[in-house]
Motif scaffolding. Structure first.
Motif, PDB file in Angstrom:
ATOM      1  N   GLY A 101      -7.415 -67.851 -44.705  1.00 33.33           N
ATOM      2  CA  GLY A 101      -8.743 -67.855 -44.874  1.00 33.33           C
ATOM      3  C   GLY A 101      -9.359 -66.922 -43.860  1.00 33.33           C
ATOM      4  N   CYS A 102     -10.571 -66.478 -43.813  1.00 32.07           N
ATOM      5  CA  CYS A 102     -11.256 -65.407 -43.012  1.00 32.07           C
ATOM      6  C   CYS A 102     -11.373 -66.161 -41.510  1.00 32.07           C
ATOM      7  N   GLN A 103     -11.564 -67.494 -41.667  1.00 35.95           N
ATOM      8  CA  GLN A 103     -11.659 -68.367 -40.407  1.00 35.95           C
ATOM      9  C   GLN A 103     -10.367 -68.316 -39.575  1.00 35.95           C
ATOM     10  N   TYR A 127     -20.786 -66.519 -36.643  1.00 33.83           N
ATOM     11  CA  TYR A 127     -19.931 -67.639 -37.482  1.00 33.83           C
ATOM     12  C   TYR A 127     -19.141 -68.276 -36.367  1.00 33.83           C
ATOM     13  N   ASN A 177     -23.755 -63.767 -41.978  1.00 31.10           N
ATOM     14  CA  ASN A 177     -24.047 -65.522 -41.864  1.00 31.10           C
ATOM     15  C   ASN A 177     -24.367 -65.485 -40.439  1.00 31.10           C
ATOM     16  N   ASP A 205     -15.718 -59.005 -40.545  1.00 35.20           N
ATOM     17  CA  ASP A 205     -15.640 -60.073 -41.406  1.00 35.20           C
ATOM     18  C   ASP A 205     -16.440 -60.041 -42.596  1.00 35.20           C
ATOM     19  N   PRO A 207     -16.839 -62.077 -45.869  1.00 32.35           N
ATOM     20  CA  PRO A 207     -16.855 -63.041 -46.925  1.00 32.35           C
ATOM     21  C   PRO A 207     -17.688 -62.804 -47.916  1.00 32.35           C
ATOM     22  N   TYR A 208     -18.949 -62.128 -47.531  1.00 33.93           N
ATOM     23  CA  TYR A 208     -19.988 -62.124 -48.681  1.00 33.93           C
ATOM     24  C   TYR A 208     -20.318 -60.663 -49.325  1.00 33.93           C
ATOM     25  N   THR A 237     -12.454 -62.995 -48.278  1.00 39.10           N
ATOM     26  CA  THR A 237     -11.806 -64.238 -48.535  1.00 39.10           C
ATOM     27  C   THR A 237     -12.055 -64.311 -50.000  1.00 39.10           C
ATOM     28  N   SER A 239     -13.073 -67.399 -50.976  1.00 33.58           N
ATOM     29  CA  SER A 239     -13.833 -68.970 -50.863  1.00 33.58           C
ATOM     30  C   SER A 239     -15.368 -68.525 -51.561  1.00 33.58           C
ATOM     31  N   LYS A 240     -15.779 -67.093 -51.547  1.00 33.18           N
ATOM     32  CA  LYS A 240     -17.024 -67.168 -52.050  1.00 33.18           C
ATOM     33  C   LYS A 240     -17.006 -66.594 -53.250  1.00 33.18           C
ATOM     34  N   ARG A 248      -7.884 -72.159 -49.537  1.00 35.08           N
ATOM     35  CA  ARG A 248      -7.426 -71.456 -48.232  1.00 35.08           C
ATOM     36  C   ARG A 248      -6.731 -70.222 -48.659  1.00 35.08           C
TER      37      ARG A 248
HETATM   38  C1  PLP Z   1     -18.848 -65.045 -41.566  1.00 35.43           C
HETATM   39  C2  PLP Z   1     -17.612 -66.312 -42.053  1.00 35.43           C
HETATM   40  N1  PLP Z   1     -16.485 -66.024 -41.912  1.00 35.43           N
HETATM   41  C3  PLP Z   1     -15.541 -67.035 -42.156  1.00 35.43           C
HETATM   42  C4  PLP Z   1     -15.945 -67.973 -43.004  1.00 35.43           C
HETATM   43  C5  PLP Z   1     -14.659 -68.742 -43.437  1.00 35.43           C
HETATM   44  O1  PLP Z   1     -13.985 -68.387 -44.660  1.00 35.43           O
HETATM   45  P1  PLP Z   1     -12.528 -68.724 -45.073  1.00 35.43           P
HETATM   46  O2  PLP Z   1     -13.085 -69.866 -46.209  1.00 35.43           O
HETATM   47  O3  PLP Z   1     -12.034 -67.462 -45.936  1.00 35.43           O
HETATM   48  O4  PLP Z   1     -11.944 -69.523 -43.967  1.00 35.43           O
HETATM   49  C6  PLP Z   1     -17.199 -67.911 -43.361  1.00 35.43           C
HETATM   50  C7  PLP Z   1     -17.452 -69.207 -44.460  1.00 35.43           C
HETATM   51  O5  PLP Z   1     -18.590 -69.834 -44.647  1.00 35.43           O
HETATM   52  C8  PLP Z   1     -18.161 -67.057 -42.974  1.00 35.43           C
HETATM   53  O6  PLP Z   1     -19.329 -67.498 -43.178  1.00 35.43           O
END
Ligand code: PLP
Length: 391
Positions: A101-103, A127, A177, A205, A207-208, A237, A239-240, A248
């Motif tokens: 995950g980017c998180q 974020y 975000n 970062d 993701p979008y 990621t 995820s989006k 993950r």
């Molecule tokens: C800026 C940012 N970074 C990371 C994430 C999390 O991404 P991931 O699902 O890859 O952990 C999000 C998710 O909303 C996000 O908006």
């Protein structure tokens, strides 16, 4: 009494945990919840992706630990995809890293870069994993105001000399975000220049990257502004773009020393991702890409419906050019109280939004609403918000 580390203190204040409790109370009271508080897509992952994962599950050779070298096919797929999409070649062996995950990646990177007291430059608002990772590493945060009057872009010239000296990393994220802002390539060029001059690692970062609506130019990669990969690392990621948030899976690309540092931190923490999910992610990158545009079109339609519905009830919200969110300034009577607005709204109506204060001080006065329900549900949410506001 067990003593907990000081670094836990800043992590204990969590707007999203409070919102979660308020949602649970609303649910227990029988309210139907329309949850717009998380950017968790309600759309399904692609059939070919799911098929690759299902096939892997039946193959026992995927069941063991995945060390770095068994992620090679994934890293190779990433490198081809990246070069094809952004025109910058990356070496799959040294310039690509698998993430959970980017998180996860953005939270762990500061452990590789910061000694206690070192400064990280972060956007306010941003974020939460960005600041969370700095706290875990014992770093100090210098906030970069990211304000509407500056198109939600920080101003590097405003950063004092003594901060530049102690700063080891800067985290940027566009499309942004929570503010939904896009940044042009020229902004990244400026950021690269600033970071090179001050020997600061530039973390993007991203993701979008695909979540840009019609009429706007594609979102640039930071590596298009740092083609030699001198100081930058970027996080992607699944995820989006591929609706795979629960699976993950993500990756980092960029400067080899930054990639190696993060790899060394992660080597004591995880064994990468399950190989079946890596196979699903390879299928996502190498398979048909049309579903991405369909996903973007779906969010764009929802955006138009929801913005209109909110404007019709007298809440003037801007139309975002990117991301999965609306970033809405609260009505005057709620200014300074985004948390109360969030908890009271969900308890009264079942509509859950993310209070802007959860993203930093400069987020106060706003709420973020994710476009993760269908158009009819978003219209229903707007009607409930109207009732709550007494409109
Ligand atoms: C800026 C940012 N970074 C990371 C994430 C999390 O991404 P991931 O699902 O890859 O952990 C999000 C998710 O909303 C996000 O908006």
């Amino acid at each position: 009494m067990i003593k907990f580390a000081q670094r836990l203190q800043p992590l204990r204040r969590n707007v999203f945990a409070d919102m979660d409790s308020a949602k649970a109370r609303a649910k227990a009271a029988g309210k139907e919840i329309i949850d717009l508080s998380l950017g968790s897509s309600d759309l399904p992952a692609g059939d070919h992706v799911l098929e690759a994962i299902k096939t892997s599950v039946d193959d026992p050779s995927t069941h063991g630990y995945a060390l770095f070298h068994s992620t090679q096919p994934f890293r190779e797929a990433v490198a081809s995809w990246f070069e094809n999409k952004y025109g910058v070649a990356v070496d799959p062996e040294t310039e690509v890293l698998t993430l959970i995950g980017c998180q996860e990646g953005t939270a762990h990177l500061p452990l590789a870069l910061l000694d206690p007291g070192d400064i990280a430059l972060l956007q306010d608002p941003s974020y939460p994993s960005h600041s969370g990772g700095i706290h875990l590493a014992g770093g100090e945060i210098y906030w970069l105001p990211t304000l509407a009057e500056n198109q939600f872009l920080p101003i590097f010239d405003d950063i004092p000399a003594e901060v530049r000296e102690k700063a080891q990393m800067m985290v940027l994220s566009y499309p942004h975000n929570p503010t939904t802002a896009l940044a042009p390539l020229s902004f990244f060029e400026e950021a690269v220049q600033f970071c090179k001059e001050n020997t600061i690692a530039l973390v993007h970062d991203f993701p979008y990257g695909d979540m840009v609506f019609s009429g706007s130019p594609p979102a640039p990669s930071v590596l298009q502004a740092d083609r030699a990969k001198e100081i930058s690392i970027e996080f992607f990621t699944f995820s989006k773009s591929y609706n795979m948030g629960g699976f993950r899976i993500a990756f980092a690309v960029g400067n080899r020393d930054l990639i190696l540092g993060l790899r060394q931190v992660k080597a004591v923490i995880d064994f990468n991702q399950y190989r079946g999910i890596l196979n699903g992610a390879i299928a996502a990158l190498t398979g048909p890409q049309e579903s991405i545009q369909k996903t973007v079109d779906t969010f764009e339609h929802r955006r138009d419906v929801f913005v209109k519905a909110l404007n019709d009830i007298g809440w003037d919200v801007p139309t975002p050019a990117a991301t999965l969110y609306l970033w809405a300034k609260l009505p005057a009577s709620w200014q300074g109280n985004s948390m109360d607005f969030g908890t009271q709204l969900v308890e009264a109506t079942g509509v859950a939004v993310a209070p802007g204060s959860g993203f930093g001080q400069a987020g106060e006065g706003y709420v973020r609403m994710a476009l993760v329900r269908d158009a009819a549900k978003l219209e229903a949410a707007a009607a409930k918000i109207a009732e709550f506001l007494g409109h």
